[in-house]
Design a protein around this motif. Structure first.
Motif, PDB file in Angstrom:
ATOM      1  N   ALA A  63      15.022  92.370  61.289  1.00  0.00           N
ATOM      2  CA  ALA A  63      15.781  92.479  62.539  1.00  0.00           C
ATOM      3  C   ALA A  63      16.772  91.332  62.633  1.00  0.00           C
ATOM      4  N   THR A  64      17.975  91.650  63.089  1.00  0.00           N
ATOM      5  CA  THR A  64      19.055  90.661  63.131  1.00  0.00           C
ATOM      6  C   THR A  64      18.875  89.691  64.294  1.00  0.00           C
ATOM      7  N   ASN A  65      18.542  90.225  65.458  1.00  0.00           N
ATOM      8  CA  ASN A  65      18.476  89.416  66.691  1.00  0.00           C
ATOM      9  C   ASN A  65      19.773  88.641  66.912  1.00  0.00           C
ATOM     10  N   ASP A  66      19.657  87.433  67.487  1.00  0.00           N
ATOM     11  CA  ASP A  66      20.899  86.715  67.833  1.00  0.00           C
ATOM     12  C   ASP A  66      21.333  85.714  66.769  1.00  0.00           C
ATOM     13  N   LEU A  67      20.675  85.735  65.614  1.00  0.00           N
ATOM     14  CA  LEU A  67      21.026  84.854  64.494  1.00  0.00           C
ATOM     15  C   LEU A  67      20.869  83.368  64.839  1.00  0.00           C
ATOM     16  N   ASP A  68      20.115  83.088  65.862  1.00  0.00           N
ATOM     17  CA  ASP A  68      19.833  81.686  66.208  1.00  0.00           C
ATOM     18  C   ASP A  68      18.935  81.087  65.114  1.00  0.00           C
ATOM     19  N   PRO A  69      19.408  80.040  64.424  1.00  0.00           N
ATOM     20  CA  PRO A  69      18.610  79.478  63.322  1.00  0.00           C
ATOM     21  C   PRO A  69      17.205  79.054  63.759  1.00  0.00           C
ATOM     22  N   ALA A  70      17.038  78.750  65.019  1.00  0.00           N
ATOM     23  CA  ALA A  70      15.712  78.309  65.490  1.00  0.00           C
ATOM     24  C   ALA A  70      14.722  79.472  65.535  1.00  0.00           C
ATOM     25  N   ASN A  71      15.228  80.693  65.574  1.00  0.00           N
ATOM     26  CA  ASN A  71      14.346  81.868  65.592  1.00  0.00           C
ATOM     27  C   ASN A  71      14.461  82.674  64.308  1.00  0.00           C
ATOM     28  N   ARG A  72      14.703  81.980  63.206  1.00  0.00           N
ATOM     29  CA  ARG A  72      14.884  82.641  61.907  1.00  0.00           C
ATOM     30  C   ARG A  72      13.617  82.442  61.086  1.00  0.00           C
ATOM     31  N   TYR A  73      13.058  83.521  60.595  1.00  0.00           N
ATOM     32  CA  TYR A  73      11.839  83.437  59.775  1.00  0.00           C
ATOM     33  C   TYR A  73      11.918  84.469  58.652  1.00  0.00           C
ATOM     34  N   ILE A  74      11.655  84.008  57.434  1.00  0.00           N
ATOM     35  CA  ILE A  74      11.621  84.912  56.287  1.00  0.00           C
ATOM     36  C   ILE A  74      10.182  84.817  55.765  1.00  0.00           C
ATOM     37  N   CYS A  75       9.379  85.840  56.047  1.00  0.00           N
ATOM     38  CA  CYS A  75       7.932  85.731  55.818  1.00  0.00           C
ATOM     39  C   CYS A  75       7.427  86.795  54.850  1.00  0.00           C
ATOM     40  N   HIS A  76       6.573  86.343  53.952  1.00  0.00           N
ATOM     41  CA  HIS A  76       6.042  87.218  52.898  1.00  0.00           C
ATOM     42  C   HIS A  76       4.532  87.260  52.996  1.00  0.00           C
ATOM     43  N   PHE A  77       3.990  88.467  52.906  1.00  0.00           N
ATOM     44  CA  PHE A  77       2.543  88.661  52.924  1.00  0.00           C
ATOM     45  C   PHE A  77       2.175  89.289  51.572  1.00  0.00           C
ATOM     46  N   PRO A  78       1.999  88.462  50.536  1.00  0.00           N
ATOM     47  CA  PRO A  78       1.807  89.032  49.193  1.00  0.00           C
ATOM     48  C   PRO A  78       0.589  89.946  49.120  1.00  0.00           C
ATOM     49  N   ALA A  79      -0.467  89.633  49.868  1.00  0.00           N
ATOM     50  CA  ALA A  79      -1.677  90.451  49.779  1.00  0.00           C
ATOM     51  C   ALA A  79      -1.445  91.847  50.358  1.00  0.00           C
ATOM     52  N   VAL A 114      13.485  87.920  60.084  1.00  0.00           N
ATOM     53  CA  VAL A 114      14.125  88.017  61.390  1.00  0.00           C
ATOM     54  C   VAL A 114      15.111  86.871  61.588  1.00  0.00           C
ATOM     55  N   GLY A 115      16.274  87.206  62.155  1.00  0.00           N
ATOM     56  CA  GLY A 115      17.206  86.165  62.571  1.00  0.00           C
ATOM     57  C   GLY A 115      18.244  85.763  61.542  1.00  0.00           C
ATOM     58  N   SER A 116      18.384  86.521  60.448  1.00  0.00           N
ATOM     59  CA  SER A 116      19.432  86.219  59.471  1.00  0.00           C
ATOM     60  C   SER A 116      19.960  87.517  58.886  1.00  0.00           C
ATOM     61  N   ASN A 117      21.255  87.556  58.641  1.00  0.00           N
ATOM     62  CA  ASN A 117      21.847  88.703  57.951  1.00  0.00           C
ATOM     63  C   ASN A 117      22.338  88.311  56.567  1.00  0.00           C
ATOM     64  N   MET A 137       2.179  79.888  56.416  1.00  0.00           N
ATOM     65  CA  MET A 137       1.596  80.148  57.733  1.00  0.00           C
ATOM     66  C   MET A 137       0.530  81.220  57.514  1.00  0.00           C
ATOM     67  N   SER A 138      -0.479  81.232  58.367  1.00  0.00           N
ATOM     68  CA  SER A 138      -1.518  82.249  58.193  1.00  0.00           C
ATOM     69  C   SER A 138      -0.923  83.608  58.567  1.00  0.00           C
ATOM     70  N   PRO A 139      -1.397  84.669  57.920  1.00  0.00           N
ATOM     71  CA  PRO A 139      -0.856  85.993  58.238  1.00  0.00           C
ATOM     72  C   PRO A 139      -0.966  86.307  59.735  1.00  0.00           C
ATOM     73  N   ASP A 140      -2.100  86.011  60.334  1.00  0.00           N
ATOM     74  CA  ASP A 140      -2.272  86.362  61.755  1.00  0.00           C
ATOM     75  C   ASP A 140      -1.331  85.563  62.644  1.00  0.00           C
ATOM     76  N   ALA A 141      -1.256  84.251  62.368  1.00  0.00           N
ATOM     77  CA  ALA A 141      -0.383  83.409  63.200  1.00  0.00           C
ATOM     78  C   ALA A 141       1.072  83.838  63.039  1.00  0.00           C
ATOM     79  N   THR A 142       1.444  84.202  61.816  1.00  0.00           N
ATOM     80  CA  THR A 142       2.827  84.626  61.579  1.00  0.00           C
ATOM     81  C   THR A 142       3.133  85.883  62.386  1.00  0.00           C
ATOM     82  N   LYS A 143       2.198  86.828  62.327  1.00  0.00           N
ATOM     83  CA  LYS A 143       2.452  88.087  63.045  1.00  0.00           C
ATOM     84  C   LYS A 143       2.503  87.840  64.553  1.00  0.00           C
ATOM     85  N   ALA A 144       1.638  86.954  65.025  1.00  0.00           N
ATOM     86  CA  ALA A 144       1.641  86.650  66.460  1.00  0.00           C
ATOM     87  C   ALA A 144       2.956  85.991  66.867  1.00  0.00           C
ATOM     88  N   LEU A 145       3.485  85.157  65.961  1.00  0.00           N
ATOM     89  CA  LEU A 145       4.741  84.464  66.251  1.00  0.00           C
ATOM     90  C   LEU A 145       5.942  85.407  66.177  1.00  0.00           C
TER      91      LEU A 145
END
Ligand code: SAT
Ligand code: MN
Length: 596
Positions: free
Chosen positions: A177-193, A200-203, A98-106
């Motif tokens: 952030a843990t949030n409610d652990l709903d798999p639909a709102n789970r994102y593991i995002c990396h910005f290598p640059a 978010v959404g997984s422990n 995903m693009s860095p900007d779109a990811t952050k917006a999401l």
């Protein structure tokens, strides 16, 4: 920035980021972890009070705890893991982008107010031995005390990391952030640059303990490409031979394929009597640098083991069993009536009359309707407690690697052990590694997939460029390690394993050791140099020559078919596949056509 934050640490940029995260997440309660034993104790006490941890039997498992995950949150989620490089092409065909900007917006709305009324833990950690020129600092900001406690076991955490950071050192940022652990709102995002991770959404381990796969592999692999080193999904082990000489191996195997067992291998009696011994340097991740002496040197950036529990027993891995007797967090295992952890394979049958399964249900021990422990249940334990830990575990300069092992779970085709003809052929074998999928990730299990260098889920940039980096490293290492491929998982026509595995695997290492010295024979095959049965030390091994022969067999016909499948795999990488790997594929075709 609130006044109290300007002097939170001695590091200006860190203070600023802490303040930004506090503002985004809406917390007013910020806690900076110091990594002390007292801190770990008060964290675990609080979690017991809050029902996040259950203390286990204090006599037999002192300072050990059980954590039960949300049942929807028990493994890595490759589908929801993203490499957010500015250019989509840099993530490559094997990563979700995903693009860095779109990811952050999401993700910003998911972080916004996520910690209102909660404590925000600031977890500084060091990846690598204290004082190592190769160690790097990360800081994870999380609302999960389970994550903070686990990071304290898995890394050199707290004051030691702040000291390494100083007032203006660089660090990798991770916000969780843990949030409610709903798999639909789970994102593991990396910005290598940006050297940044947002989760978010997984422990669960690999999704939430950001030092591990997120930093030490995905971000670090991109740093390593830029800086001329390697961040790899590899165990590190030390083999001592009868002369007392030590040989260090680095081994790449996919998750849940026995890296922890191999790293902690106990040498069978007959070979131990001859003077062979194995010690552990690492079980999951290695950072490798070219040393001044022209060899490749490796450190284990971690300080603990996040190992798969099922199948771990006094028979299969006594060192792991000994490691987890104290100061260990167990996740999603079962508990016995005596409040001790249990999982499938620990003993032949479950002890007692009843067990509490990983979901918290009390069931008769005779109930075979479902496993008691989650198949990806884990132990999180300090490496220092491992009886087989090598004295070199903490060595700032690391250990010199003589051989690299590659391997996966293959029920057919691939022999027990083979030596690559040279570095480039070894890179080819790594690039085409395949393995049956396991419970370590969500999705179908037991499906064969290509998992290059066991990095498919962990490479932080274009896999074709990663192959090119491996090839270029071969030119930069004046004395490169030999490369070997192993397969402990080959089966016969009845589906039975041909090779006993576990401690017996040292026999393959011994052949490699002799091979490095020029003392062991091998046959040239389509796949590589494979030992004849007579070259394997079989003292005390209870295995027929026919079965060993079958484990070592290479069928040129099977490799012709394998070459077709590799062709399909390579097509994914388009023009970013290094031409050298095409050449290697053509050479494989040539060898199988000529019947070797
Ligand atoms: O969950 S982890 O990624 O840390 C373990 C593994 O899958 O290798
Ligand atoms: Mn792993």
């Amino acid at each position: 920035m609130p006044d109290s934050l300007t002097a939170f640490t001695d590091h200006h940029a860190l203070n600023r980021w802490i303040a930004e995260c506090a503002e985004l997440t809406g917390t007013t309660d910020i806690y900076l972890c110091d990594g002390s034993a007292e801190e770990a104790e008060s964290l675990s006490k609080k979690m017991v009070t809050d029902g996040i941890l259950e203390p286990l039997n204090a006599e037999t498992f002192p300072n050990c705890f059980l954590h039960r995950s949300d049942p929807r949150d028990v493994a890595r989620v490759e589908d929801r893991t993203f490499i957010c490089s500015p250019d989509e092409g840099d993530a490559g065909p094997t990563n979700h982008w995903m693009s860095p900007d779109a990811t952050k917006a999401l993700l910003r709305p998911l972080f916004a107010s996520s910690m209102v009324g909660k404590t925000m833990y600031v977890v500084p950690y060091l990846m690598g031995p204290v004082g190592s020129p190769f160690a790097k600092v990360g800081v994870e900001i999380t609302d999960s005390p389970y994550v903070a406690l686990s990071m304290g076991i898995m890394t050199r955490m707290g004051r030691v990391a702040l000291d390494a950071l100083g007032t203006n050192g660089e660090f990798v940022l991770g916000l969780h952030a843990t949030n409610d652990l709903d798999p639909a709102n789970r994102y593991i995002c990396h910005f290598p640059a940006e050297r940044l991770i947002w989760s978010v959404g997984s422990n669960y381990g690999g999704n939430a303990l950001l030092g591990k796969k997120c930093f030490a592999l995905r971000i670090a692999s991109a740093m390593a490409r830029d800086e001329g080193w390697m961040a790899e999904h590899m165990l590190l082990l030390e083999l001592t031979d009868p002369e007392g000489e030590k040989t260090y191996f680095a081994g790449a195997f996919p998750s849940a394929c026995g890296k922890t067992n191999l790293a902690m291998l106990v040498v069978p009696d007959a070979l131990a009597a001859q003077g062979w011994r194995v010690r552990t340097v690492g079980d999951d991740i290695a950072w490798l640098h070219v040393g001044a002496d022209g060899r490749l040197w490796a450190i284990n950036p971690e300080a603990g083991f996040f190992g798969v529990a099922p199948g771990t027993s006094p028979k299969t891995n006594p060192n792991a069993v000994a490691t987890v007797q104290s100061n260990t967090v167990f996740t999603n295992v079962a508990v016995t009536e005596t409040n001790e952890p249990w999982w499938e394979g620990l003993t032949d049958t479950p002890p007692g009359e009843f067990l509490t399964d990983w979901r918290g249900n009390v069931r008769p021990a005779s109930d075979t309707s479902a496993p008691f422990a989650q198949p990806n249940s884990r132990f999180t334990a300090p490496a220092s407690q491992c009886p087989s830990i090598s004295p070199e575990f903490d060595a700032p300069g690391g250990v010199p690697i003589a051989a690299i092992l590659l391997g996966g779970r293959r029920r057919d085709t691939v022999p027990l052990v083979a030596e690559a003809f040279d570095w480039n052929h070894g890179v080819f074998l790594g690039a085409v590694m395949a393995s049956e999928t396991t419970a370590a990730a969500e999705g179908a299990k037991g499906v064969l997939r290509r998992d290059p260098f066991a990095m498919l889920p962990f490479c932080g940039y274009h896999m074709g460029d990663y192959f090119a980096h491996w090839l270029s490293m071969g030119k930069r290492i004046p004395t490169p390690p030999a490369i070997f491929h192993v397969n402990w998982f080959r089966r016969d026509a009845d589906g039975k394993f041909l090779w006993p595995g576990f401690g017996e695997n040292v026999r393959a290492l011994i052949w490699m050791r002799e091979r490095l010295r020029g003392n062991a024979g091998a046959n040239t095959t389509a796949f590589g140099n494979v030992p004849p049965v007579s070259a394997i030390n079989t003292d005390g091994l209870n295995l027929t020559a026919e079965r060993l022969e079958a484990a070592l067999a290479v069928s040129p016909g099977e490799f012709a078919a394998e070459a077709d499948s590799i062709e399909t795999h390579f097509a994914r990488f388009g023009d970013r596949l290094p031409p050298e790997l095409r050449k290697q594929l053509a050479a494989l075709r040539g060898r199988s056509a000529s019947g070797v």
